[in-house]
Design an enzyme around this catalytic site. Structure first.
Site, PDB file in Angstrom:
ATOM      1  CE1 TYR A   1       2.095 -29.656  34.951  1.00 15.55           C
ATOM      2  CE2 TYR A   1      -0.237 -30.102  34.562  1.00 15.55           C
ATOM      3  CZ  TYR A   1       1.092 -30.426  34.373  1.00 15.55           C
ATOM      4  OH  TYR A   1       1.429 -31.511  33.595  1.00 15.55           O
TER       5      TYR A   1
ATOM      6  CE  LYS B   1       2.049 -29.198  31.190  1.00 13.50           C
ATOM      7  NZ  LYS B   1       3.172 -29.616  30.327  1.00 13.50           N
TER       8      LYS B   1
END
Length: 258
Positions: free
Chosen positions: A152, A156
């Protein structure tokens, strides 16, 4: 009277995406919603109760499907004025030992490649019309290692690099590209302060989950609301933000400052 804009929102079936859709619809814009879940999408469209809002189920990892979706929008409005690339999934704070190829590919595929597919699908139309606003939804996880899992965080961070390059490439056509980076937000993934903090700290370290810790991590002392993210997105889509591009706007209650 200002003409309604044509707005595309991915990941619009719940949470931040649904709040973004509601904000644009309330402003009188025509909003086109994409989400993998047809059920969630239908719920969002019904809850908004506006003829200006339409939705279709789309898998953002399918580039051809996203191009078809944008063609569907353009056939109805002749343009795409705003893209909000919000579709994403969480990886359960998985560290390097817990992250295998399957989880890595899923998180990168949806969060980062899905964002690329969305901006690729709208960019040709925006270049043709020589205007547009692209807002990608990032995360504080791009800047801090603690809050989320390794896939993640990587996805991002990739969204930030992608969006900066978009600003560089597309500025000559009157298109801006910016990232809105939320901190801890009350969404369907993590709806309470305790759930959010449970993801932010490692229970094996014996760190208590309480209000004092929330205040330590987040100066505002609380999680944010999806509507607060939507308000920032809406600002970046407007004329008042015409000279903001390639930027990352953190909406995190001051977390990035601590």
């Amino acid at each position: 009277m200002t003409e309604p804009r044509s707005v595309v929102v991915t990941g619009a079936g719940s949470g931040i995406g649904a709040a973004v859709a509601a904000t644009f619809a309330e402003a009188g814009d025509r909003v086109f919603l994409a989400d993998l879940s047809e059920e969630r999408l239908d719920q969002t469209v019904r809850s908004l109760g506006s003829e200006l809002v339409q939705g279709r189920p789309v898998d953002v990892t399918d580039a051809a499907a996203l191009h078809d979706f944008v063609d569907w929008v353009v056939a109805r409005t002749g343009r795409v004025d705003v893209l909000v690339s919000n579709a994403g999934v969480f990886d359960g704070v998985a560290d390097i030992q817990e992250t295998g190829a399957e989880l890595w590919n899923k998180i990168i595929g949806i969060n980062l490649t899905g964002c690329f597919n969305a901006v690729k699908a709208v960019s040709e139309q925006m270049i043709t019309q020589r205007s547009g606003r692209i807002i990608t939804i990032g995360s504080i996880a791009a800047s801090r290692a603690m809050p989320d899992g390794i896939a993640y965080c990587a996805a991002k961070a990739g969204i930030e690099g992608l969006t900066r390059r978009l600003a560089y490439d597309l500025g000559q056509y009157g298109i801006t590209a910016n990232v809105v980076a939320p901190g801890a937000i009350r969404t369907g993934i993590r709806a309470t302060s305790e759930e959010i903090l449970g993801d932010l700290v490692d229970a094996n370290r014996g760190v208590g989950v309480n209000a004092d810790l929330m205040n330590l991590l987040i100066p505002a002392g609380r999680p944010g609301l999806p509507e607060e993210i939507a308000a920032t997105v809406f600002f970046l889509s407007g004329e008042g933000a015409a000279y903001i591009s390639g930027d990352v706007v953190h909406v995190d209650g001051g977390w990035i400052a601590t």
